[in-house]
Design an enzyme around this catalytic site. Sequence first.
Site, PDB file in Angstrom:
ATOM      1  N   ASP A 155     -16.899 -34.798  32.638  1.00  0.00           N
ATOM      2  CA  ASP A 155     -17.388 -35.585  33.766  1.00  0.00           C
ATOM      3  C   ASP A 155     -18.856 -35.927  33.535  1.00  0.00           C
ATOM      4  OD1 ASP A 155     -17.179 -36.921  36.140  1.00  0.00           O
ATOM      5  OD2 ASP A 155     -17.548 -35.156  37.386  1.00  0.00           O
ATOM      6  N   TYR A 157     -22.402 -38.536  34.636  1.00  0.00           N
ATOM      7  CA  TYR A 157     -23.306 -38.717  35.785  1.00  0.00           C
ATOM      8  C   TYR A 157     -24.010 -40.048  35.557  1.00  0.00           C
ATOM      9  CZ  TYR A 157     -26.434 -36.408  39.284  1.00  0.00           C
ATOM     10  OH  TYR A 157     -27.123 -36.017  40.411  1.00  0.00           O
ATOM     11  N   HIS A 162     -26.541 -42.938  42.196  1.00  0.00           N
ATOM     12  CA  HIS A 162     -26.026 -41.630  42.630  1.00  0.00           C
ATOM     13  C   HIS A 162     -27.029 -40.535  42.262  1.00  0.00           C
ATOM     14  CE1 HIS A 162     -23.211 -38.355  43.369  1.00  0.00           C
ATOM     15  NE2 HIS A 162     -23.327 -37.947  42.116  1.00  0.00           N
ATOM     16  N   ARG A 171     -35.000 -32.895  45.700  1.00  0.00           N
ATOM     17  CA  ARG A 171     -36.355 -33.019  45.134  1.00  0.00           C
ATOM     18  C   ARG A 171     -36.951 -34.344  45.599  1.00  0.00           C
ATOM     19  NH1 ARG A 171     -32.843 -32.018  41.173  1.00  0.00           N
ATOM     20  NH2 ARG A 171     -32.905 -34.203  40.616  1.00  0.00           N
ATOM     21  N   GLU A 227     -15.198 -37.969  45.245  1.00  0.00           N
ATOM     22  CA  GLU A 227     -16.128 -38.721  44.394  1.00  0.00           C
ATOM     23  C   GLU A 227     -15.345 -39.838  43.734  1.00  0.00           C
ATOM     24  OE1 GLU A 227     -18.151 -36.028  41.676  1.00  0.00           O
ATOM     25  OE2 GLU A 227     -19.720 -35.657  43.161  1.00  0.00           O
ATOM     26  N   GLU A 229     -14.694 -42.349  40.972  1.00  0.00           N
ATOM     27  CA  GLU A 229     -15.097 -42.440  39.563  1.00  0.00           C
ATOM     28  C   GLU A 229     -14.074 -43.266  38.784  1.00  0.00           C
ATOM     29  OE1 GLU A 229     -16.344 -38.817  37.709  1.00  0.00           O
ATOM     30  OE2 GLU A 229     -17.005 -37.905  39.605  1.00  0.00           O
ATOM     31  N   ASP A 261     -12.846 -37.101  41.916  1.00  0.00           N
ATOM     32  CA  ASP A 261     -13.335 -35.771  41.515  1.00  0.00           C
ATOM     33  C   ASP A 261     -13.700 -34.998  42.784  1.00  0.00           C
ATOM     34  OD1 ASP A 261     -14.260 -33.702  39.919  1.00  0.00           O
ATOM     35  OD2 ASP A 261     -16.271 -34.549  39.751  1.00  0.00           O
ATOM     36  N   ARG A 265     -19.015 -29.245  48.463  1.00  0.00           N
ATOM     37  CA  ARG A 265     -20.478 -29.339  48.417  1.00  0.00           C
ATOM     38  C   ARG A 265     -21.190 -28.030  48.765  1.00  0.00           C
ATOM     39  NH1 ARG A 265     -20.782 -33.467  45.135  1.00  0.00           N
ATOM     40  NH2 ARG A 265     -19.986 -35.417  46.005  1.00  0.00           N
ATOM     41  N   GLN A 268     -20.848 -25.795  45.817  1.00  0.00           N
ATOM     42  CA  GLN A 268     -21.686 -26.363  44.752  1.00  0.00           C
ATOM     43  C   GLN A 268     -23.169 -26.002  44.943  1.00  0.00           C
ATOM     44  OE1 GLN A 268     -21.290 -30.640  44.535  1.00  0.00           O
ATOM     45  NE2 GLN A 268     -22.577 -30.851  42.724  1.00  0.00           N
ATOM     46  N   TYR A 272     -24.622 -23.846  41.712  1.00  0.00           N
ATOM     47  CA  TYR A 272     -24.872 -24.751  40.578  1.00  0.00           C
ATOM     48  C   TYR A 272     -26.045 -24.374  39.696  1.00  0.00           C
ATOM     49  CZ  TYR A 272     -28.876 -27.448  42.391  1.00  0.00           C
ATOM     50  OH  TYR A 272     -30.116 -27.857  42.821  1.00  0.00           O
ATOM     51  N   LYS A 281     -15.860 -27.740  41.606  1.00  0.00           N
ATOM     52  CA  LYS A 281     -15.355 -28.974  41.011  1.00  0.00           C
ATOM     53  C   LYS A 281     -13.995 -28.821  40.349  1.00  0.00           C
ATOM     54  CE  LYS A 281     -19.035 -31.732  41.374  1.00  0.00           C
ATOM     55  NZ  LYS A 281     -19.007 -33.128  41.793  1.00  0.00           N
ATOM     56  N   THR A 285      -8.657 -32.557  40.593  1.00  0.00           N
ATOM     57  CA  THR A 285      -9.181 -33.881  40.248  1.00  0.00           C
ATOM     58  C   THR A 285      -7.979 -34.812  40.194  1.00  0.00           C
ATOM     59  OG1 THR A 285     -10.916 -32.866  38.901  1.00  0.00           O
ATOM     60  CG2 THR A 285     -10.481 -35.210  38.540  1.00  0.00           C
ATOM     61  N   THR A 385     -19.776 -40.165  39.865  1.00  0.00           N
ATOM     62  CA  THR A 385     -19.681 -40.937  41.105  1.00  0.00           C
ATOM     63  C   THR A 385     -20.294 -42.328  40.932  1.00  0.00           C
ATOM     64  OG1 THR A 385     -19.873 -38.892  42.338  1.00  0.00           O
ATOM     65  CG2 THR A 385     -20.233 -40.935  43.568  1.00  0.00           C
ATOM     66  N   GLU A 399     -23.518 -38.658  49.853  1.00  0.00           N
ATOM     67  CA  GLU A 399     -24.515 -39.734  49.905  1.00  0.00           C
ATOM     68  C   GLU A 399     -24.317 -40.627  51.126  1.00  0.00           C
ATOM     69  OE1 GLU A 399     -25.332 -41.950  46.093  1.00  0.00           O
ATOM     70  OE2 GLU A 399     -23.504 -40.898  45.579  1.00  0.00           O
TER      71      GLU A 399
HETATM   72 CA    CA Z   1     -18.061 -35.958  39.470  1.00  0.00          CA
END
Ligand code: CA
Length: 461
Positions: A155, A157, A162, A171, A227, A229, A261, A265, A268, A272, A281, A285, A385, A399
Amino acid sequence: MPTSTAPARPTDPSNPSDPTMHPDLRSWLPSAHAPGSDFPIQNLPLGIALDQESEAVFVVVACGDHVIDLDMLVHAGALGNDETIEIAHSALHMANTNLLMAEPAVWRELRRRVQGWLLDGPPGGQSSRRLREKAARPMASVQMVEPCVVDNYTDFYASIHHARTVGAMFRPDNPLLPNYKHVPIGYHGRASSVVASGTPITRPMGQTKPEGQDSPIFGACKRLDYELELGVVIGKENALGTRVPIDEVDDSIFGFVLVNDWSARDIQAWEYQPLGPFLSKNFATSISPWIVTRQAIEPYRVPGPARQGDDPQPLEYLRGQAPWGLDINLEVLLTSSAMRAQGVEPMRVCRGNFLEMYWTVAQLIAHHTSNGCPLLAGDLLASGTISGPAPDSRGCLLERTWQGNGPDGKPLPRVPLALPTGESRTFLEDGDEVIMRAWCERPGAPRIGFGECRGIIQPAV
Ligand code: CA
């Protein structure tokens, strides 16, 4: 060595270099060319159908609202009798699409001949009429299962929108990490939990640390998400220790599927760091049942996204000549059990296009194999995503329901989506169904649809 057949410029849709994509082709199956059909005679996506009565599985392509039994066509001698058919026959006999996908030249020729069999015109004699009736079965009479065996799932990114939005939640001053524009970020997912569209999705249990609490707890996920994808399904394999150069990825790409996917959350957020996602995750899927082949996507290949402003040029091995931007429209729809009970149509919660991605699928393959990692036929490389700049093009609820950060840098309260029944959703509830769709269309070119990727959330057990 694979050879590049990619055009240097986008194909003219009305005069494609591949005659199987000519927009004027018509099938004797009228539904193939009904307005809005996902599966005209130019598409012919590959799948595996299950006959629930006999429990037999067989390899098919879709045409209109029918599935075409390829093994039956080969047995009847309708596709010729030569080395191509010999190789195809052993794959079809075992209902093993992976074997077929590993042989790009065989697939190309088989696809051309199947299209020839489907082309409009009177059936040649009584036996041909019978073959049409037997080999073309209504799609509604079969169940579509996983279209290939997925041995490995990676997977990525690849959407900068995203990465930026999710980065801003954690951040605010530094949403995009310094490596993002240099290296396609990805991780190895788990192939054993890749399931066909329609498979019920059980809400996962897991360890989370609720906000404001000192200790973690174990319980049902409270922030379940989808997600949106796109998945690349690998065709021709590269051997261990060899690389696939960026302008030679054509044969490595057998085709594309839609990928959901599913993501937990809250699990995660707690698990993570420092190694990335794990149990948040790998519980499920979903993939769509039809592999839309590279040939069918060819008219929709355009130059990839241009680097903006002071974006760095990618390193040489990620810089290709062939256009690998993909003009694919995507959408996500949501229904709750109350909406279905009241007969309310699914609500669209996202509309986007794959052209918004920062990294192309060619760059993902060149990068994945840059260290000599072998890709196997049927391996699934998901894009990550797919989100665009507009709020309604964000491809996940994390999001979609985020409203930015407050003056203290912490996320503002989420604003739930309002459903037509008066219900609201910040994350998914039990009974919710997520439906993903994708299609390519442009004047002068055949419309190429992906079908659907669906899944209903079941309560945790
Ligand atoms: Ca994903």
